[in-house]
Design an enzyme around this catalytic site. Sequence first.
Site, PDB file in Angstrom:
ATOM      1  N   ASP A  13      -7.221  -5.274   1.452  1.00  0.00           N
ATOM      2  CA  ASP A  13      -6.743  -3.823   1.010  1.00  0.00           C
ATOM      3  C   ASP A  13      -7.486  -3.207   0.110  1.00  0.00           C
ATOM      4  OD1 ASP A  13      -4.623  -1.871   1.143  1.00  0.00           O
ATOM      5  OD2 ASP A  13      -3.844  -2.415  -0.634  1.00  0.00           O
ATOM      6  N   SER A  14      -7.264  -1.895   0.021  1.00  0.00           N
ATOM      7  CA  SER A  14      -8.055  -1.070  -0.821  1.00  0.00           C
ATOM      8  C   SER A  14      -7.520  -1.399  -2.426  1.00  0.00           C
ATOM      9  CB  SER A  14      -7.731   0.311  -0.800  1.00  0.00           C
ATOM     10  OG  SER A  14      -6.158   0.793  -0.791  1.00  0.00           O
ATOM     11  N   CYS A  76      -4.260  -2.981   5.288  1.00  0.00           N
ATOM     12  CA  CYS A  76      -4.409  -1.622   4.623  1.00  0.00           C
ATOM     13  C   CYS A  76      -4.291  -0.790   5.988  1.00  0.00           C
ATOM     14  CB  CYS A  76      -5.654  -1.300   4.004  1.00  0.00           C
ATOM     15  SG  CYS A  76      -5.825   0.098   3.524  1.00  0.00           S
ATOM     16  N   GLU A 156       0.806   1.382  -7.767  1.00  0.00           N
ATOM     17  CA  GLU A 156      -0.471   0.896  -8.516  1.00  0.00           C
ATOM     18  C   GLU A 156       0.081   0.632  -9.952  1.00  0.00           C
ATOM     19  OE1 GLU A 156      -3.877  -0.515  -7.642  1.00  0.00           O
ATOM     20  OE2 GLU A 156      -3.063  -0.611  -5.450  1.00  0.00           O
ATOM     21  N   CYS A 199       1.918   2.352   5.032  1.00  0.00           N
ATOM     22  CA  CYS A 199       0.902   2.315   4.023  1.00  0.00           C
ATOM     23  C   CYS A 199       1.556   1.234   3.261  1.00  0.00           C
ATOM     24  CB  CYS A 199       0.841   3.394   2.977  1.00  0.00           C
ATOM     25  SG  CYS A 199      -0.117   2.985   1.512  1.00  0.00           S
ATOM     26  N   HIS A 201       1.373  -0.388   0.430  1.00  0.00           N
ATOM     27  CA  HIS A 201       2.076  -0.009  -1.029  1.00  0.00           C
ATOM     28  C   HIS A 201       3.304   0.382  -0.829  1.00  0.00           C
ATOM     29  CE1 HIS A 201      -2.306   0.461  -2.047  1.00  0.00           C
ATOM     30  NE2 HIS A 201      -1.997   0.112  -3.576  1.00  0.00           N
TER      31      HIS A 201
END
Length: 282
Positions: A13-14, A76, A156, A199, A201
Amino acid sequence: MNDSSRLPIGLFDSGMGGLTVFKALAERLPHEDLLYLGDTARLPYGTKGRDTIIRYTLKAAQKLVDMGVKMLVIACNTATSAALEAVREQFAPLPVMGVVAPGAQAAAQASVNGHIVVVATEATIAGGAYQQAIARIRPEAVVTGRACTLFVPLAEEGWMNGPIVEGVASRYLADIFSPDSSMANGANSAVPDTLLLGCTHFPMLQEALQNVVGPQVRIVDSAATTALRVAEELKATGLLSQGNGPAHYSFLTTDNTARFARTGSLFLGRELGHGEVSLVDL
Ligand code: DGL
């Protein structure tokens, strides 16, 4: 059985978001070793152009392939939308799974009235991958896409709920879920009954999102469906691990291992030691 079955599954993932997929995989396949790479040095991917996302994703995939993996999971949505085909082509015959098709399947199954809202990064929404994937399964479905860029830094940062997160979510979503807006859109679009978190996240913000859209809206994501697909693919290709001991997990990041361990602990719901995370360059 295939000799490669002893190798780990590589996830990418990023940043931290793919850990939501990691968790679902660890639950479904407790004997599989997992190697996770978060490209935190280049995060976010979601606001970048398609060519850049493809370039970064190929580099990250190369890193995992060089370390030895039996399968790649692009955990991702942004990278899956832009680069799934490029990764498959470059690393064939290695099995490569993305998260968009599983997410689309989860949403298509969950929705009763066929009006689905997809929230994702700017790049994922602009690319239209979810809209197309849902149309393939439920052609009559109405899909409303909305880019929610600020959800990524909130997750994040470890800000998962509370008034600030709900305020941001409300700014992005209130108009779509208000009964007035669906009337304005015409008879065809009932108020959406399903919110697809496009997404990796976003599942961390689920509680706040539920408060904003209301308890009647089903919130789904791609984590559990992806884990199911990975299990099926491993079985079909003879790559399922034959071990029955505890799995081994490794975490790689391209920047700031201490931060990765701190935020990663929130995503995994268990303490991630600083020493469990290694710094790598792509
Ligand atoms: N986790 C990524 C996704 O699923 C997006 C994060 C980013 O913008 O880098 O789309």
